[in-house]
Design an enzyme around this catalytic site. Structure first.
Site, PDB file in Angstrom:
ATOM      1  CE  LYS A   1      -4.477   7.378  -3.456  1.00  0.00           C
ATOM      2  NZ  LYS A   1      -4.545   8.753  -3.038  1.00  0.00           N
TER       3      LYS A   1
ATOM      4  CB  CYS B   1      -0.264   5.252   8.840  1.00  0.00           C
ATOM      5  SG  CYS B   1       0.759   6.506   8.051  1.00  0.00           S
TER       6      CYS B   1
ATOM      7  CB  SER C   1      -0.889   0.003   1.235  1.00  0.00           C
ATOM      8  OG  SER C   1      -1.703   1.148   1.232  1.00  0.00           O
TER       9      SER C   1
END
Lengths: 308, 286
Positions: A45, A131, A21
């Site tokens: 993504k 993330c 991703s």
């Protein structure tokens, strides 16, 4: 020729190498081209519920040892994603993994639910709770807490019939316990690992951080040993399969991390070094090694290091 | 780990620091900035200019020889606004050069039979600030003995840039403005069509400017079987083939395959001349 096909949560991948991703994952045209160049599958993504501008530039740079990025998950939101995916999914020639992200736990569920409206279904959902570049918006990533990670997993599972893989962070004390918690919460698979850090680099002449976000996630060759260790530990802790990712730069790297426990192998930063040539180069290297070792099916090597 | 030995492009993409050594106005809100040094670029390539603390944006390179890099920049947003406030000796970051530039012809190898010893005939068509990188391109053609014609267009006279430099460099320079305030009244494509009628064999047409203009030029050249290259501007976020922001509908990365591609290739992209994508990947019509 060795058989490179692997089965992951009931989905057949022509080879174990999938685009990770955040790399090239903007349009259907990009996906189709990457598959034509030899990738076994694609991960989009991260898709947000609402449009998300991401960070200013510089958002990424690299050198021979590592790569740093703080793109900030720029995305046009779920409505645009549905249009793009709606066009691509019926035409796809290899499996598609849709990566989703949210600032709130309920966002993950809302996106998963919205994806049910697509005429064709993605093959897997990858739940990005790890993330390192969006911390300011929701404190620590959900992947840093056994409770939060499990709760997001349960919420997404309640809204979709598509198998889900939960993407974990290496930046935790014990990744195995997080993996176990999402397995217990119903995850079908684990993706490990997201980028390491975050790290920081400055330009001394300008006295300015190179990345506009000041800090960014570390990927590339330097983090490969960390990925192998995390995948090795997770494989020992859970029964569900793993998408192993982080610093894989060659066919031999891919074989190594599969033997540590990966069924699929996510590839991102290698594209910075090798471009689109990476895919065929790596799969050829893998085939040749398997042939030399007289191994007929690549799935035989998954978790091999644990069998000795 | 084998990747590090087999890198096919620049390994290190950390920005390098350059001082602004000079700058001047080209037109309202358009300025050329000079930096000492080189990016070892070829005409048509681009670089990323980092205004520290604000943003980093892609710019085509207007000159990269004799120890100077020139970037001709239009003030359009926060990064360029900050840049326009900067003074000589202020520091910025540059990285690149990136991408695939324009083909440079060499007349010494195979001269154009119809050009009476003046070398291969090259026509360069610049629209708006697309003219700046074409001067660099024209200079390299001329060094190789080519016969260079520049067609420069803008909406009106005070938006024309680089016309004096093109004339001073000895390129035949033809000008078109939409309102007729300088040169012919009309579009660059009218001037080009006129040259197609009057000139003999043309070896190459290259263009940089608004995409709708370039699409017309690409179609004109393909129809006449004249080799043609266009410079496709897309949202270049990283510049080195990783982020995927600049891909065409066919998935080709304009930061690597482009920005300069053949007319045939450009016309095969369904988005060419119709739309591009913004920072979040959304479609924006030209």
């Amino acid at each position: 020729m060795a058989n490179l096909e692997v089965n992951f949560c009931g989905v057949k991948f022509p080879n174990p190498l999938v685009l990770a991703s955040g790399i090239l994952g903007v349009t259907g045209g990009s996906f189709a081209r990457t598959i034509a160049k030899g990738a076994g599958g694609i991960t989009t993504k991260s898709i947000w519920k609402n449009p998300h501008p991401g960070h200013h530039n510089p958002t990424m740079f690299g050198n021979e040892h590592y790569f740093m990025n703080a793109v900030g998950l720029s995305d046009a939101g779920i409505q645009k994603a549905l249009e793009e995916l709606g066009e691509y999914i019926p035409k796809r020639k290899a499996p598609l993994i849709v990566n989703i992200v949210g600032g709130k736990k309920s966002d993950f569920a809302d996106i998963a639910e919205a994806l049910n409206d697509l005429p064709g279904k993605p093959d897997l959902l990858e739940v990005n709770i790890s993330c390192p570049n969006v911390e300011d918006e929701f404190g620590k990533p959900f992947a840093c807490s056994i409770i939060d990670a499990a709760e997001v997993t349960r919420l997404v599972k309640s809204k979709t019939k598509i198998p889900i893989t939960v993407k974990l962070s290496p930046n935790v004390e014990n990744i195995s316990s997080i993996a176990k918690s999402v397995e217990d919460a119903g995850a079908d698979a684990i993706t490990a690992i997201n980028t390491v850090g975050p790290g920081m680099r400055w330009n001394i002449d300008l006295r300015t951080p190179i990345l506009a976000n000041k800090v960014g996630g570390l990927s590339g060759p330097a983090i490969f040993p960390i990925s192998v260790k995390c995948v090795y530990d997770i494989y020992k802790a859970v029964k569900i399969p793993i998408i192993a990712t982080g610093g894989v730069c060659s066919g031999r790297d891919a074989l190594e991390i599969m033997m540590a426990g990966g069924t699929l192998v996510g590839v991102g930063t290698a594209i910075y070094y090798d471009g689109d040539d990476f895919w065929n180069k790596a799969t050829s290297e893998m085939s040749e090694w398997l042939k030399k070792e007289k191994i007929k099916n690549i799935s035989e090597i998954i978790g091999l290091f644990h069998k000795k | 780990m084998t990747c590090c030995k087999e890198l096919h492009h620049q390994i290190n993409t950390e920005p390098k620091v350059f001082e602004i050594s000079d700058f001047w106005e080209e037109a309202e809100n358009i300025r050329t900035f000079v930096f000492k040094g080189t990016l070892n670029s070829k005409p048509g390539q681009f670089c990323m200019l980092w205004v520290p603390g604000v943003d980093e944006k892609p710019f085509s390179i207007a000159r990269d020889y004799d120890g100077e890099i020139w970037l001709t920049i239009c003030k359009v947003g926060p990064a360029t606004e900050k840049l326009f406030e900067m003074k000589k000796e202020d520091k910025v970051g540059l990285r690149g050069a990136f991408g695939h530039g324009f083909t440079i012809l060499n007349s010494a190898l195979t001269p154009n039979p119809s050009s009476k010893g003046r070398g291969k005939k090259v026509i360069l068509v610049g629209g708006g600030y697309g003219t700046a990188p074409l001067h660099f391109t024209a200079t390299e053609h001329k060094k190789n003995g080519c016969d260079v014609t520049m067609i420069i267009g803008a909406r009106t006279e005070n938006l024309l840039i680089w016309t004096d430099k093109c004339e001073a460099s000895g390129f035949r320079t033809l000008i078109a403005t939409n309102d007729g305030s300088r040169g012919i009244e009309g579009f660059t494509t009218h001037v080009l069509a006129d040259l197609f009628d009057k000139e003999g064999h043309i070896d190459l047409v290259q263009t940089c400017g608004p995409e709708k203009m370039m699409k017309v030029i690409a179609e004109m050249c393909v129809q006449k079987d004249i080799p043609c290259e266009v410079s496709i501007e897309r949202y270049m976020k990283c510049g080195f083939g990783v982020c995927g922001q600049c891909v065409t509908e066919s998935g080709e990365k304009m930061c690597q395959t482009g920005p300069c591609v053949s007319a045939q290739k450009a016309l095969s992209y369904s988005d060419f001349g119709s739309y591009h994508r913004g920072s979040e990947g959304q479609r924006i019509n030209w």
